[in-house]
Design a protein around this motif. Sequence first.
Motif, mmCIF file in Angstrom:
data_model
loop_
_atom_site.group_PDB
_atom_site.id
_atom_site.type_symbol
_atom_site.label_atom_id
_atom_site.label_comp_id
_atom_site.label_asym_id
_atom_site.label_seq_id
_atom_site.Cartn_x
_atom_site.Cartn_y
_atom_site.Cartn_z
ATOM 1 N N ALA A 145 0.850 -1.196 0.000
ATOM 2 C CA ALA A 145 0.000 0.000 0.000
ATOM 3 C C ALA A 145 0.891 1.255 0.000
ATOM 4 C CB ALA A 145 -0.887 0.003 1.238
ATOM 5 N N PRO A 146 0.512 2.309 -0.728
ATOM 6 C CA PRO A 146 -0.764 2.487 -1.438
ATOM 7 C C PRO A 146 -0.742 1.979 -2.887
ATOM 8 C CG PRO A 146 0.467 4.520 -1.494
ATOM 9 C CD PRO A 146 1.318 3.552 -0.719
ATOM 10 N N TYR A 147 0.348 1.331 -3.309
ATOM 11 C CA TYR A 147 0.410 0.805 -4.678
ATOM 12 C C TYR A 147 -0.569 -0.369 -4.833
ATOM 13 C CZ TYR A 147 4.899 3.280 -5.174
ATOM 14 O OH TYR A 147 5.881 4.218 -5.226
ATOM 15 N N ASP B 95 14.571 -2.338 5.749
ATOM 16 C CA ASP B 95 15.857 -2.438 6.446
ATOM 17 C C ASP B 95 16.560 -1.085 6.475
ATOM 18 O OD1 ASP B 95 15.440 -5.174 6.782
ATOM 19 O OD2 ASP B 95 16.439 -5.669 4.898
ATOM 20 N N ALA B 96 16.432 -0.336 5.369
ATOM 21 C CA ALA B 96 17.036 0.999 5.311
ATOM 22 C C ALA B 96 16.322 1.941 6.274
ATOM 23 C CB ALA B 96 16.979 1.538 3.881
ATOM 24 N N THR B 97 15.007 1.784 6.411
ATOM 25 C CA THR B 97 14.253 2.594 7.367
ATOM 26 C C THR B 97 14.704 2.298 8.794
ATOM 27 O OG1 THR B 97 12.319 2.615 5.892
ATOM 28 C CG2 THR B 97 11.944 3.163 8.210
ATOM 29 N N ALA C 4 8.081 7.744 0.879
ATOM 30 C CA ALA C 4 8.561 8.567 1.990
ATOM 31 C C ALA C 4 7.396 9.063 2.847
ATOM 32 C CB ALA C 4 9.366 9.742 1.444
ATOM 33 N N LEU C 5 6.345 9.550 2.191
ATOM 34 C CA LEU C 5 5.180 10.029 2.936
ATOM 35 C C LEU C 5 4.508 8.890 3.697
ATOM 36 C CD1 LEU C 5 3.535 12.516 0.400
ATOM 37 C CD2 LEU C 5 4.623 13.079 2.581
ATOM 38 N N ASN C 6 4.475 7.725 3.073
ATOM 39 C CA ASN C 6 3.862 6.563 3.706
ATOM 40 C C ASN C 6 4.633 6.140 4.960
ATOM 41 O OD1 ASN C 6 1.747 4.599 3.570
ATOM 42 N ND2 ASN C 6 3.228 3.085 2.872
ATOM 43 N N VAL C 7 5.968 6.133 4.858
ATOM 44 C CA VAL C 7 6.827 5.759 5.983
ATOM 45 C C VAL C 7 6.668 6.741 7.145
ATOM 46 C CG1 VAL C 7 9.251 5.709 6.716
ATOM 47 C CG2 VAL C 7 8.534 4.437 4.691
ATOM 48 N N LEU C 8 6.648 8.039 6.836
ATOM 49 C CA LEU C 8 6.554 9.054 7.887
ATOM 50 C C LEU C 8 5.163 9.114 8.515
ATOM 51 C CD1 LEU C 8 8.709 11.910 6.343
ATOM 52 C CD2 LEU C 8 9.193 10.593 8.415
ATOM 53 N N LYS C 9 4.149 8.737 7.762
ATOM 54 C CA LYS C 9 2.801 8.704 8.335
ATOM 55 C C LYS C 9 2.717 7.599 9.397
ATOM 56 C CE LYS C 9 -0.079 10.958 7.384
ATOM 57 N NZ LYS C 9 -0.664 12.184 7.976
ATOM 58 N N LYS C 10 3.432 6.499 9.157
ATOM 59 C CA LYS C 10 3.457 5.397 10.120
ATOM 60 C C LYS C 10 4.333 5.715 11.330
ATOM 61 C CE LYS C 10 2.857 1.761 6.616
ATOM 62 N NZ LYS C 10 3.533 0.626 5.934
ATOM 63 N N PRO D 211 6.054 9.178 12.481
ATOM 64 C CA PRO D 211 6.397 10.598 12.341
ATOM 65 C C PRO D 211 7.706 10.988 13.019
ATOM 66 C CG PRO D 211 4.098 10.330 12.959
ATOM 67 C CD PRO D 211 4.745 8.987 13.112
ATOM 68 N N SER D 212 8.113 10.237 14.043
ATOM 69 C CA SER D 212 9.321 10.584 14.791
ATOM 70 C C SER D 212 10.596 10.160 14.060
ATOM 71 C CB SER D 212 9.286 9.927 16.173
ATOM 72 O OG SER D 212 9.329 8.504 16.054
ATOM 73 N N LEU D 213 10.436 9.470 12.919
ATOM 74 C CA LEU D 213 11.596 8.957 12.202
ATOM 75 C C LEU D 213 12.508 10.062 11.700
ATOM 76 C CD1 LEU D 213 12.911 6.337 11.084
ATOM 77 C CD2 LEU D 213 11.552 6.665 9.010
ATOM 78 N N GLY D 214 11.912 11.164 11.237
ATOM 79 C CA GLY D 214 12.713 12.266 10.695
ATOM 80 C C GLY D 214 11.850 13.183 9.863
#
Length: 280
Positions: free
Chosen positions: A53-55, A182-184, A202-208, A210-213
């Motif tokens: 997701a979202p693909y 793994d990179a995340t 990138a947006l998908n990762v940060l939505k899950k 937010p504190s990542l960066g």
Amino acid sequence: MQNRRSFITNVAGLAAASYLPGAFAQSAPAGESTFARIKRTKVLRIGGVRGQAPYYNKDLASGEWVGFMIDFAKNLAASLNVKLEVLETTWGNSVLDLQTRKIDVFFGLNPTPARRETVGFSEPLFNNAFTIVSKKGFAPKTWEELNKPEVKIGVDIGSSHDAMISRVCPKATIVRLEKADDATLALQTGRVDVQVLVWLLALNVLKKNPSLGTMIVPMPLEATSTNIGVPKEDDKAWLEYINKWIVQERAAGKVKSTVLENLQKLSGVRPEDVPPQIPL
């Protein structure tokens, strides 16, 4: 005269065929093109990748496929007035599935030179800009600011992220890992300073998390095209049809709306979360 053994063999063969509905009627004529097969069977077969997701995503309970690539495929099938059939695959196996004619089309392939040797490609469906997810306190504005040995950049090995950053930032310390996840994790644990991802991911990762960066779009803009893969064949009717369909979808604004609607529905990413410098 037919002997007893050949008679039994023939009867057994006919009996087996009776358990395969359409086995003879649906067998493809020798040399049949992809477009001709779709018209004959009234079925469009696409590849779907679970958990992307979202693909793409498949609901484990209902078996329903969702995602903007699925919606694109539904629109394409509707334009042909045929049924859509989704066959599960992986990003890595999608090219082989096209080569072996297991599927008729795969949404979301980047046309690398190696892939062009084995499968056909449509015109770009949309452009996917490269971004970085950067650790807190580190905010480079250009790719050149990343192009230093002391900067550690995480990527999934062999991906379009890997190819782009290897070309643009050859002096940086590139940490290549098996998967994007793994990179995340490497960014989260401080092993790398940034992770390269196309903006959708990138947006998908940060939505899950937010504190990542922070997501940054370094300049000048670097982007990769998102295309549709098809079997490579002499008959170009199928590829020509897809290219005409893309032109119509883009002109009607359906490509942008399909992507943004799925981002919000599946990832919680709102249209206003997309940086204005990112084209779509």
